[in-house]
Design an enzyme around this catalytic site. Structure first.
Site, PDB file in Angstrom:
ATOM      1  N   GLU B  51       0.855  -1.193   0.000  1.00 25.34           N
ATOM      2  CA  GLU B  51       0.000   0.000   0.000  1.00 25.34           C
ATOM      3  C   GLU B  51       0.880   1.229   0.000  1.00 25.34           C
ATOM      4  O   GLU B  51       1.769   1.360   0.844  1.00 25.34           O
ATOM      5  CB  GLU B  51      -0.866   0.035   1.264  1.00 25.34           C
ATOM      6  CG  GLU B  51      -2.127  -0.788   1.159  1.00 25.34           C
ATOM      7  CD  GLU B  51      -3.005  -0.634   2.401  1.00 25.34           C
ATOM      8  OE1 GLU B  51      -3.808  -1.533   2.643  1.00 25.34           O
ATOM      9  OE2 GLU B  51      -2.861   0.382   3.119  1.00 25.34           O
ATOM     10  N   GLU B  62      -6.370   9.827  10.025  1.00 26.92           N
ATOM     11  CA  GLU B  62      -5.025   9.388  10.394  1.00 26.92           C
ATOM     12  C   GLU B  62      -4.634   9.923  11.759  1.00 26.92           C
ATOM     13  O   GLU B  62      -4.937  11.058  12.107  1.00 26.92           O
ATOM     14  CB  GLU B  62      -3.985   9.881   9.373  1.00 26.92           C
ATOM     15  CG  GLU B  62      -4.319   9.615   7.924  1.00 26.92           C
ATOM     16  CD  GLU B  62      -4.524   8.148   7.572  1.00 26.92           C
ATOM     17  OE1 GLU B  62      -4.053   7.281   8.333  1.00 26.92           O
ATOM     18  OE2 GLU B  62      -5.172   7.877   6.551  1.00 26.92           O
TER      19      GLU B  62
END
Lengths: 405, 272
Positions: B51, B62
């Site tokens: 990824e 995040e």
């Protein structure tokens, strides 16, 4: 007589979209909550006892209705249409923000939520959130950019006095957009018990619609007061726009009244031609996706969000509520902008001419009032929303005027 | 052709009776050159799928480690196009390891969905995870990805009930990314006890392999999750290695790859 009503405007649609704008662009973790909130809001909206409860608090706690005040000296000074000020500065906590907070906290209670979070820029929404949380005995965390904490100290202290925890956000440019990111992060982490009171008519559906509905008390009152005091609808309704909640609340009840011009004023900061030097998303940005909705954004060629700039912490936001984006594209809303310097001039002028110290945010709208009054001309009436009082801004203004306090 | 790279990889993992290891690295972190070197070293260090994080100014799901990594990537001048170039260079050295981009919608929307999908396919990218684009908003993006036979990977979470899983599964391909904790990346710790039944539920509802991520930091935890899922994603712990290397004034590449080796070994041997 006004033109007959054309009741054709009925946004958002089922997906929470205003034309191509709005929607629900949030992490999957939040999607079930967003749907739950949507259902809870729809049920509350359809329940007369909810509106009744809200009306009671708006009247006895917030102090509504707020006056529609004929600013005679301002009118004379401009030499055009009569100028009226919608005095949202006279609400409890000194701004329009509490209209929305009161609605949302009643909804949060109805949903059984036990913890409140909010984001704030100028601190007005933070103060309003802290206020309703104190009133209903719910713990409250307010996310505020560290830069804003610095430039809005009086409001930070107010929030603390009201029992809220103020969390200074240092990520990014440490202003409103970063505070909103941080509030989203809190929400995604505390999905079970936490209710997020978004302060403007933006974010994932149903927030733009819900905040608009709660702020529409402004426009509904303007309408009734105009008919009573002017004998007709105003020729124009003018309001400042950061995210755009006071503006959409003032405008929406008139959206099907074709004779009423709806004028929003964005913050032009150092000027629209200055790179990253303004906060005018409509006139200086392009559509994109941020904070849960598609709308006009300040962004670079790669789609990275720009910080923007405005002297007013409450307008310093790189996006705009999606309904304004749609009204702009439809041509139903007219959008203009005011620079920092023009806002500072208007701030001082209104203080001296009317004995009202306005917040820097509505000073942006007031700075355009003269030209609009002259466009409309004598015999006409324009309403400017005075969305908040200026006490919180005296330090900022003094600094810009070179005065030591 | 490109979707089959993901399918082929999961078929291989199944044949080997093991879970895959999926490292997440941020584009351009700490520099373009080092990020490319890390990418090229990942398959040898035990990555089964890679990824690559797209740097975004406002990454709202995040935690601090990935936020800081994104800032480093942006500072290194990375753009969406720049990231596609990075993968294209990686592809010269590896044709089999699937590469998934993971990020936020706005840079992709700004680039244009169709243009993005076409150029991503040309660069040898296999799929996209768009954190803030739920199925309700994904129709146009999904159509553009389908046209290039790229996978639009969906997320499932602890808040997804069975009705929601049906919505998530509709029209998706490749695999499902199960977000193991309600929260942002790299803060809360995943618990194998609650992940196991969730993965089983997601597999049943979607019929796709399930990769588990968010909150997996140690080899021990990675091994636990590997016993109950099809793939294990680690991100924050890897970008933290970059941050630690920068702080210590050490080269980042060997440090990140060493961490990948430790984690991938743990995943590889978990079912033995």
């Amino acid at each position: 007589m006004n033109a007959p009503l054309k009741n054709t405007y009925a946004w958002p649609d089922e997906q929470g979209r205003f034309g191509p704008y709005g929607g629900r662009f949030v992490p999957e973790t939040l999607m079930p909550l967003i749907h739950e909130l949507d259902a809870a809001y729809k049920a509350a909206k359809a329940d007369p006892s909810f509106q009744e409860e809200l009306d009671g608090y708006l009247k006895y706690y917030v102090g509504r209705e707020s006056p529609l005040y004929h600013a005679e000296r301002l009118t004379e000074h401009f030499g055009g249409a009569r100028v009226w000020l919608k005095r949202e500065d006279l609400n409890h906590t000194g701004a329009h923000k509490i209209n929305n907070c009161m609605g949302q906290i009643l909804l949060a209670r109805r949903m059984g939520k036990t913890r409140i979070i909010a984001e704030t820029g100028a601190g007005q929404h933070g103060v309003a959130s802290a206020t309703v949380c104190a009133r209903f005995g719910l713990p409250c965390t307010v996310y505020m950019g560290a830069v804003d904490v610095e430039r809005q100290q009086p409001n930070v202290f107010r929030m603390k006095l009201l029992g809220a925890e103020v969390s200074a956000v240092t990520a990014g440019a440490a202003t409103l957009k970063d505070a909103m990111n941080e509030a989203m992060r809190d929400w995604v982490t505390n999905v079970e018990d936490t209710y997020y009171i978004i302060g403007t008519a933006a974010g994932p559906a149903p927030y733009p619609e819900m905040v608009r509905d709660f702020q529409s008390v402004i426009g509904k009152e303007i309408k009734a007061q105009s008919l009573a005091q002017m004998g007709h609808l105003p020729n124009a309704v003018v309001a400042c726009i950061g995210g755009g909640s006071n503006a959409i609340g003032a405008m929406h009840p008139f959206v099907n009244d074709e004779s009423v011009r709806l004028i929003g004023v964005e913050a032009a900061g150092h000027g629209l031609d200055v790179d990253n030097g303004h906060a005018a998303s409509l006139k200086g940005g392009r559509p994109g996706v941020l904070h849960g909705n598609r709308t006009y954004l300040l962004q670079d060629a790669d789609g990275q969000i720009l910080e923007g700039h405005s002297i007013s912490a409450g307008l310093d936001y790189p996006g705009i509520g999606p309904e304004h984006a749609w009204l702009n594209d439809l041509g139903r809303g007219e959008y203009r902008s005011t620079t920092d310097d023009e806002a500072l001039d208007a701030f001082q002028m209104i203080s001296k001419l009317e004995g009202i110290i306005p917040a820097l945010e509505p000073s942006h709208a007031l700075a355009r009032a003269g030209e609009i009054a002259r466009e409309v001309g004598k015999g006409g009436d324009i309403v400017v929303v005075l969305s908040g009082r200026g006490d919180k801004d005296i330090f900022t203004v003094a600094k810009h005027l070179g005065v030591e306090l | 052709m490109t979707t089959s790279r993901i399918d082929a990889r999961f078929a291989k993992l199944k044949a080997e009776n093991r879970a895959g290891f999926v490292p997440f690295v941020m584009t351009g972190d700490p520099s373009r050159e080092e990020a490319l070197e890390i990418l090229k070293g990942l398959p040898e260090a035990g990555a089964d799928i890679i990824e690559v994080g797209l740097a975004f100014s406002d990454p709202m799901a995040e935690g601090p480690p990935v936020q800081r990594a994104a800032q480093r990537g942006l500072k290194a001048g990375m753009t969406l196009r720049g990231t596609m170039d990075l993968v294209a260079e990686f592809r010269k050295t590896d044709q089999d390891t699937p590469v998934i981009l993971m990020g936020y919608l706005n840079p992709v929307e700004s680039y244009g969905y169709a243009r993005f999908a076409k150029e991503a396919a040309e660069a040898g990218i296999d799929g996209l995870i768009s954190v803030d684009c739920p199925p309700e908003e994904a129709a146009d993006l999904a159509a553009a990805m389908d046209a290039e036979q790229l996978s639009l990977i969906r997320l499932a979470t602890p808040t997804s009930d069975d009705a929601r899983l049906e919505v998530i599964a509709r029209g998706t391909s490749g695999f499902i990314y199960y977000v193991s904790v309600a929260g942002v990346t790299g803060v809360k710790e995943a618990q194998a006890a609650s992940v196991a039944p969730a993965v089983a539920r997601v597999r049943k509802a979607t019929g796709l392999p399930v990769a588990v991520g968010f909150g997996i930091k140690t080899p021990e935890r990675a091994a636990e999750i590997a016993r109950v899922s099809d793939a294990v994603v680690v991100g924050s712990a890897l970008v933290d290695e970059v941050a630690a290397a920068l702080e210590a004034g050490e080269p980042a590449v060997p440090r990140v790859l060493a961490k990948v080796r430790t984690l991938s070994d743990a995943v590889r041997n978990a079912r033995n």
